[in-house]
Design a protein around this motif. Structure first.
Motif, short mmCIF file in Angstrom:
data_model
loop_
_atom_site.label_atom_id
_atom_site.label_comp_id
_atom_site.label_asym_id
_atom_site.label_seq_id
_atom_site.Cartn_x
_atom_site.Cartn_y
_atom_site.Cartn_z
N UNK A 51 0.81 -1.21 0.00
CA UNK A 51 0.00 0.00 0.00
C UNK A 51 0.84 1.25 0.00
N UNK A 52 0.19 2.39 0.21
CA UNK A 52 0.92 3.67 0.19
C UNK A 52 1.62 3.87 1.54
N UNK A 53 2.67 4.72 1.57
CA UNK A 53 3.30 5.01 2.86
C UNK A 53 2.29 5.57 3.86
N UNK A 54 1.30 6.34 3.35
CA UNK A 54 0.29 6.91 4.23
C UNK A 54 -0.48 5.82 4.95
N UNK A 55 -0.93 4.80 4.21
CA UNK A 55 -1.67 3.68 4.82
C UNK A 55 -0.76 2.91 5.76
N UNK A 56 0.50 2.75 5.33
CA UNK A 56 1.44 1.95 6.12
C UNK A 56 1.66 2.60 7.48
N UNK A 57 1.98 3.89 7.47
CA UNK A 57 2.26 4.56 8.74
C UNK A 57 0.98 4.96 9.47
N UNK A 58 -0.13 4.83 8.76
CA UNK A 58 -1.41 5.09 9.40
C UNK A 58 -1.83 3.95 10.32
N UNK A 59 -1.14 2.85 10.29
CA UNK A 59 -1.51 1.74 11.17
C UNK A 59 -0.84 0.43 10.85
N UNK A 60 -0.63 0.14 9.56
CA UNK A 60 -0.11 -1.19 9.19
C UNK A 60 1.25 -1.47 9.82
N UNK A 99 -1.58 19.74 22.35
CA UNK A 99 -1.60 18.40 22.93
C UNK A 99 -2.22 17.34 22.06
N UNK A 100 -2.64 17.66 20.84
CA UNK A 100 -3.32 16.69 19.99
C UNK A 100 -2.30 15.91 19.16
N UNK A 101 -2.42 14.61 19.20
CA UNK A 101 -1.53 13.79 18.36
C UNK A 101 -1.97 13.90 16.91
N UNK A 102 -1.08 14.13 15.98
CA UNK A 102 -1.51 14.25 14.59
C UNK A 102 -1.84 12.88 14.00
N UNK A 103 -2.62 12.87 12.96
CA UNK A 103 -2.87 11.63 12.24
C UNK A 103 -1.70 11.46 11.27
N UNK A 104 -0.75 10.59 11.65
CA UNK A 104 0.48 10.44 10.88
C UNK A 104 0.18 10.00 9.44
N UNK A 105 -0.77 9.08 9.31
CA UNK A 105 -1.14 8.59 7.98
C UNK A 105 -1.62 9.71 7.08
N UNK A 106 -2.52 10.56 7.66
CA UNK A 106 -3.07 11.67 6.88
C UNK A 106 -1.96 12.64 6.49
N UNK A 107 -1.03 12.88 7.45
CA UNK A 107 0.08 13.79 7.17
C UNK A 107 0.92 13.28 6.00
N UNK A 108 1.20 11.96 6.05
CA UNK A 108 2.04 11.38 5.00
C UNK A 108 1.34 11.38 3.65
#
Lengths: 274, 274
Positions: free
Chosen positions: B223-232, B259-268
């Motif tokens: 998958x894409x890096x976004x999906x990968x770092x989004x959870x996979x 204090x909010x954790x970013x959505x890493x997948x969305x960022x990528x």
């Protein structure tokens, strides 16, 4: 423990000097002529001329004389053995005796001659390797041996083998040094004890060294294959060999120098004893 | 965009002679022209075997590997496959054939039997791309670790391949060397080259177009890096990129204002899209 730092035996020193620019075939042929010439030298003044010649070559190669002389260091042991064998085992007029050891005048002369010849032989051979890249050296050898390819001699394979063998010299030194240091850090002692104990203490160095070198050789073979190397296939060259006027000039100059030394040896120095 | 596949692996299996288990077990994978694919997975998962199969260094025991439509089983296609696909290994010292930088880069084109002027053009271009133009006459073994790795890359680029496979080629580089190596890959990707990068470093996987997880000889996630770092990546026990870890750590210690954790997948994904 003296590690293997500073050993320069057979290592190419990149440069753009007159000697570096000569055709490798010229340098290989010249080295053989030089070595033959050395065996015609027998007196101290002859060797003095050879020493001057070595200094001139050092200047022409822009490689410091110290670096060239350092390359003879690993074979000093061989030179010492040759000198000692000649001193004690050459028959002739006795000048000194200590027990069963007998030193003769002829032995001293022979030891001096052989010692000097070996020293210059190693120095000139090192100079060839220091000014010729392994690739150019093997190309030169390949071209010199190419007439033999007609009778099935694998000149091309031999050239690649030679390149790889020379390329592995620094790797071997580096790996040996690394393993030696690793073993010393774990308490290995290579300096004390008799000859047998010392020899035995090197087994933990030799075993990993051989394993490592075989592994690296295998990896290199894979890398060469992936870069389209096929043994025996026709290869072209980035720098094709071209014999020029300066190569002819260099060989002629060398022959003239050797002729001069031989002439001096046979005329003016005829009655010179050493 | 429908791009032509460069690599098509169908049910590829490979077992090393004498090994108790298979290195690859029915792997299916398709990589299109111009893609930058990061192959990630634990040690021994079969990534390096896959790289060798794609370069026709190994032949699958089962299944087929097609490179630009040519089956690697077909001996007559092997030279074309190796011309089209260049491999850069983990340890650059295992790939250095010649003792001078430009001679080493020329080794591949020389094997192709190209005329010397074309070899010169390729060598100059590859050295320029790898940022080694000023080192062309230096000794290969006198280069720093990063420069040696770039030399290996230059050797691969001189073959003018359609695809480049990098087998953990940045693992021996310092951060600066890695950054310059990766920026060089970025330029190659922009020029349309297909890049297959085997890596353990997640920050490198971010730069790719696609992440493929290899586990026990199979492709288990794609998958894409976004999906990968989004959870996979959590599912397959990979570490998150150090920058993300640092961000989380700073946040958890209250050292960052928000204090909010970013959505890493969305960022990528946003990064990839940009």
């Amino acid at each position: 423990m003296q590690f293997l730092s500073g050993i320069s035996l057979g290592q190419f020193i990149p440069g753009e000097s007159f000697l570096h620019g000569l055709d490798p075939r010229c340098k290989i042929i010249s080295t053989f002529i030089l070595l033959s010439g050395l065996f015609m030298a027998s007196k101290a003044p002859d060797f003095a001329l050879w020493a001057i010649f070595l200094v001139c070559l050092s200047a022409m190669s822009r490689i410091p004389l110290g670096t060239i002389l350092k390359s003879a260091r690993p074979v000093l042991f061989l030179v010492a053995i040759t000198v000692l064998l000649n001193i004690f085992w050459t028959p002739g007029r006795e000048v000194f005796r200590a027990g069963f050891l007998r030193v003769t005048a002829e032995g001293l002369v022979m030891a001096f001659e052989m010692g000097m010849r070996l020293f210059f032989l190693v120095s000139f051979a090192s100079m060839l390797m220091m000014t010729t890249s392994p690739m150019a050296f093997s190309d030169g050898l390949e071209r010199l041996f190419s007439p033999l390819a007609k009778v099935g001699f694998p000149a091309s394979e031999m050239a690649v083998m030679m390149t790889i063998a020379l390329r592995f010299i620094p790797t071997l030194f580096e790996e040996t040094d690394r393993i030696l240091k690793a073993q010393v850090s774990r308490g290995a002692d290579f300096d004390s004890g008799g000859l047998l104990k010392r020899a035995r203490s090197f087994i933990p160095v030799l075993v990993p060294l051989f394993i490592l070198v075989f592994k690296r050789a295998e990896n290199l073979a894979i890398a060469m294959e992936s870069r389209c190397y096929v043994p025996g296939a026709r290869r072209t060259r980035l720098n094709p060999l071209a014999w020029g006027r300066r190569d002819t000039g260099a060989v002629s100059g060398l022959v003239a120098f050797i002729s001069l030394v031989v002439l001096l040896d046979r005329t003016f120095l005829r009655h010179f004893s050493l | 965009m429908n791009r032509k596949p460069i690599f098509s692996l169908r049910g590829v299996e490979y077992a090393y002679p004498g090994a108790p288990s298979r290195a690859l077990c029915g792997l299916d994978l398709e990589i299109a022209e111009g893609e930058w694919v990061a192959l990630v997975g634990a040690n021994g998962s079969g990534k390096s075997t896959l790289a060798k199969i794609c370069n026709a260094l190994l032949t699958p025991t089962q299944g087929d590997c097609f490179v630009m439509g040519r089956n690697t089983r077909d001996e007559t296609c092997v030279p074309d496959i190796r011309r089209a696909v260049s491999l850069v290994f983990q340890n650059p010292e295992d790939q250095i054939v010649a003792s001078v930088v430009e001679e080493d880069v020329a080794f591949g084109p020389e094997n192709l039997g190209l005329p010397s002027h074309e070899i010169r053009v390729r060598v100059d271009r590859a050295l320029e791309m790898a940022g080694l133009a000023s080192c062309r006459l230096k000794g290969s073994f006198s280069l720093s670790g990063g420069q040696k790795q770039r030399l290996a890359l230059a050797g691969a680029l001189a073959m003018q391949p359609a695809a480049l496979i990098l087998d953990e080629s940045t693992s021996m580089l310092d951060p600066e060397g890695r950054q310059s190596f990766l920026s060089c890959l970025g330029s190659l990707k922009s020029a349309g080259m297909t890049i297959v990068q085997i890596t353990h470093r997640m920050e490198e996987a971010i730069q790719s177009d696609r992440v493929v997880v290899i586990d026990s000889g199979r492709s288990v996630w794609d998958g894409t890096p976004g999906d990968f770092f989004g959870g996979a990546y959590v599912r397959w026990n990979f570490e998150e990129p150090p920058d993300v870890s640092l961000y989380r750590e700073l946040l958890s210690r209250g050292l960052l204002p928000d204090g909010t954790l970013p959505d890493v997948g969305a960022m990528l994904d946003a990064l990839c899209l940009s």
